[in-house]
Design a protein around this motif. Structure first.
Motif, PDB file in Angstrom:
ATOM      1  N   ALA A 109       4.611  -3.470   4.403  1.00  0.00           N
ATOM      2  CA  ALA A 109       4.848  -2.585   3.259  1.00  0.00           C
ATOM      3  C   ALA A 109       4.426  -3.256   1.957  1.00  0.00           C
ATOM      4  N   VAL A 110       4.780  -4.511   1.796  1.00  0.00           N
ATOM      5  CA  VAL A 110       4.420  -5.239   0.574  1.00  0.00           C
ATOM      6  C   VAL A 110       2.902  -5.414   0.496  1.00  0.00           C
ATOM      7  N   ALA A 111       2.268  -5.740   1.613  1.00  0.00           N
ATOM      8  CA  ALA A 111       0.815  -5.899   1.629  1.00  0.00           C
ATOM      9  C   ALA A 111       0.102  -4.593   1.279  1.00  0.00           C
ATOM     10  N   LEU A 112       0.726  -3.454   1.602  1.00  0.00           N
ATOM     11  CA  LEU A 112       0.133  -2.150   1.306  1.00  0.00           C
ATOM     12  C   LEU A 112       0.411  -1.689  -0.126  1.00  0.00           C
ATOM     13  N   GLY A 113       1.287  -2.402  -0.835  1.00  0.00           N
ATOM     14  CA  GLY A 113       1.530  -2.050  -2.233  1.00  0.00           C
ATOM     15  C   GLY A 113       2.956  -1.686  -2.584  1.00  0.00           C
ATOM     16  N   ALA A 114       3.882  -1.794  -1.636  1.00  0.00           N
ATOM     17  CA  ALA A 114       5.287  -1.517  -1.945  1.00  0.00           C
ATOM     18  C   ALA A 114       5.883  -2.676  -2.743  1.00  0.00           C
ATOM     19  N   ARG A 115       6.909  -2.370  -3.482  1.00  0.00           N
ATOM     20  CA  ARG A 115       7.645  -3.384  -4.244  1.00  0.00           C
ATOM     21  C   ARG A 115       9.065  -3.416  -3.692  1.00  0.00           C
ATOM     22  N   VAL A 116       9.590  -4.601  -3.437  1.00  0.00           N
ATOM     23  CA  VAL A 116      10.952  -4.737  -2.899  1.00  0.00           C
ATOM     24  C   VAL A 116      11.951  -4.528  -4.024  1.00  0.00           C
ATOM     25  N   LEU A 117      12.886  -3.604  -3.808  1.00  0.00           N
ATOM     26  CA  LEU A 117      13.970  -3.374  -4.758  1.00  0.00           C
ATOM     27  C   LEU A 117      15.218  -4.139  -4.349  1.00  0.00           C
ATOM     28  N   GLU A 118      15.443  -4.219  -3.046  1.00  0.00           N
ATOM     29  CA  GLU A 118      16.596  -4.967  -2.526  1.00  0.00           C
ATOM     30  C   GLU A 118      16.287  -5.402  -1.104  1.00  0.00           C
ATOM     31  N   ASP A 119      16.501  -6.681  -0.821  1.00  0.00           N
ATOM     32  CA  ASP A 119      16.219  -7.210   0.509  1.00  0.00           C
ATOM     33  C   ASP A 119      17.522  -7.576   1.202  1.00  0.00           C
ATOM     34  N   GLY A 120      17.904  -6.759   2.166  1.00  0.00           N
ATOM     35  CA  GLY A 120      19.099  -7.017   2.954  1.00  0.00           C
ATOM     36  C   GLY A 120      18.748  -7.299   4.400  1.00  0.00           C
ATOM     37  N   THR A 121      17.590  -7.902   4.625  1.00  0.00           N
ATOM     38  CA  THR A 121      17.128  -8.188   5.985  1.00  0.00           C
ATOM     39  C   THR A 121      18.169  -8.961   6.777  1.00  0.00           C
ATOM     40  N   ASP A 122      18.816  -9.922   6.148  1.00  0.00           N
ATOM     41  CA  ASP A 122      19.771 -10.780   6.864  1.00  0.00           C
ATOM     42  C   ASP A 122      21.210 -10.310   6.734  1.00  0.00           C
ATOM     43  N   ASP A 123      21.429  -9.109   6.232  1.00  0.00           N
ATOM     44  CA  ASP A 123      22.786  -8.572   6.119  1.00  0.00           C
ATOM     45  C   ASP A 123      23.323  -8.305   7.528  1.00  0.00           C
ATOM     46  N   PRO A 124      24.422  -8.964   7.925  1.00  0.00           N
ATOM     47  CA  PRO A 124      24.927  -8.804   9.294  1.00  0.00           C
ATOM     48  C   PRO A 124      25.490  -7.412   9.573  1.00  0.00           C
ATOM     49  N   GLU A 125      25.844  -6.670   8.524  1.00  0.00           N
ATOM     50  CA  GLU A 125      26.397  -5.329   8.731  1.00  0.00           C
ATOM     51  C   GLU A 125      25.322  -4.257   8.780  1.00  0.00           C
ATOM     52  N   GLU A 126      24.276  -4.407   7.987  1.00  0.00           N
ATOM     53  CA  GLU A 126      23.179  -3.442   8.003  1.00  0.00           C
ATOM     54  C   GLU A 126      21.911  -4.129   7.502  1.00  0.00           C
ATOM     55  N   ALA A 127      21.007  -4.413   8.423  1.00  0.00           N
ATOM     56  CA  ALA A 127      19.726  -5.009   8.050  1.00  0.00           C
ATOM     57  C   ALA A 127      18.870  -3.900   7.441  1.00  0.00           C
ATOM     58  N   ILE A 128      18.555  -4.059   6.146  1.00  0.00           N
ATOM     59  CA  ILE A 128      17.840  -3.009   5.421  1.00  0.00           C
ATOM     60  C   ILE A 128      17.012  -3.632   4.300  1.00  0.00           C
ATOM     61  N   VAL A 129      15.861  -3.033   4.041  1.00  0.00           N
ATOM     62  CA  VAL A 129      15.077  -3.389   2.867  1.00  0.00           C
ATOM     63  C   VAL A 129      14.808  -2.093   2.118  1.00  0.00           C
ATOM     64  N   ILE A 130      15.069  -2.117   0.830  1.00  0.00           N
ATOM     65  CA  ILE A 130      14.823  -0.962  -0.025  1.00  0.00           C
ATOM     66  C   ILE A 130      13.599  -1.286  -0.865  1.00  0.00           C
ATOM     67  N   PHE A 131      12.632  -0.401  -0.813  1.00  0.00           N
ATOM     68  CA  PHE A 131      11.351  -0.586  -1.491  1.00  0.00           C
ATOM     69  C   PHE A 131      11.125   0.516  -2.513  1.00  0.00           C
TER      70      PHE A 131
END
Length: 146
Positions: A109-131
Motif C-alpha cells: 500500500a505504501v509503495a503504491l502511494g498510501a500514507r500510514v495514519l496509524e500502524d497497529g500491526t503489532d496490536d495483540p487485540e486487533e492487528a490493523i493499519v489505517i491508511f
C-alpha cells in the motif's frame, strides 16, 4: 416475504464511488492494491492522447461485477482523520488472514502511494493499519479475529 421477493423489492448496491481530484490516479491505486480490472472502455489505453482526463472510471472484480468507481471533482480537501475540521464521512475496510499478510500489504500500500495514519500491526487485540489513499480517503487493512 421470500428471499427472492425481498431482494427484488429493495435497492441493491452497484458500487462504491469515491470523489477525487484525479480519477485515474486513484483508480490505478485501487486497481493495483486490490487486483481489480477496469470496466471495458475505462482502461488508460482506451483514451486517445490529448483527450480530456477521465472524469468517471469503474473497477470490476474478476467476474465483471462493479466494485469501485471514481468521480473527478474540481476540489476535494482530504479528511482530517480521526478528528478535525474535515472529518471522514466513510472509509473502506479490507482484511487479510494473518499478521504476516498485513505486513506484506502494508508495504504494498505504501509503495503504491498510501500514507500510514496509524500502524497497529503489532496490536495483540486487533492487528490493523489505517491508511490514507492518494486522495486522502481513509481505509483500513486488518486481521479479523473471527
Amino acid at each position: 416475504m421470500s428471499d427472492t421477493t425481498a431482494r427484488s423489492s429493495v435497492p441493491r448496491l452497484r458500487q462504491v464511488v469515491l470523489d477525487t481530484e484525479d480519477a485515474r490516479v486513484l483508480a490505478e491505486f485501487y486497481r493495483e492494491l486490490l487486483g481489480l480490472e477496469y470496466l471495458p472502455g475505462d482502461e488508460p489505453e482506451a483514451r486517445a492522447e490529448g483527450d480530456d482526463p477521465a472524469d468517471w472510471l469503474v473497477l470490476t472484480d474478476g467476474d465483471g461485477a462493479r466494485v469501485l468507481a471514481f468521480q473527478q471533482v474540481a476540489s476535494l480537501p482530504a479528511p482530517t482523520w480521526p478528528e478535525g475540521p474535515r472529518p471522514q464521512m466513510m472509509h473502506l475496510d479490507f482484511w487479510v488472514s494473518t499478521v504476516d499478510e498485513l505486513r506484506e500489504q502494508h508495504a504494498r500500500a505504501v509503495a503504491l502511494g498510501a500514507r500510514v495514519l496509524e500502524d497497529g500491526t503489532d496490536d495483540p487485540e486487533e492487528a490493523i493499519v489505517i491508511f490514507a489513499d492518494p486522495a486522502g480517503h481513509p481505509f483500513c487493512i486488518f486481521v479479523p479475529d473471527e
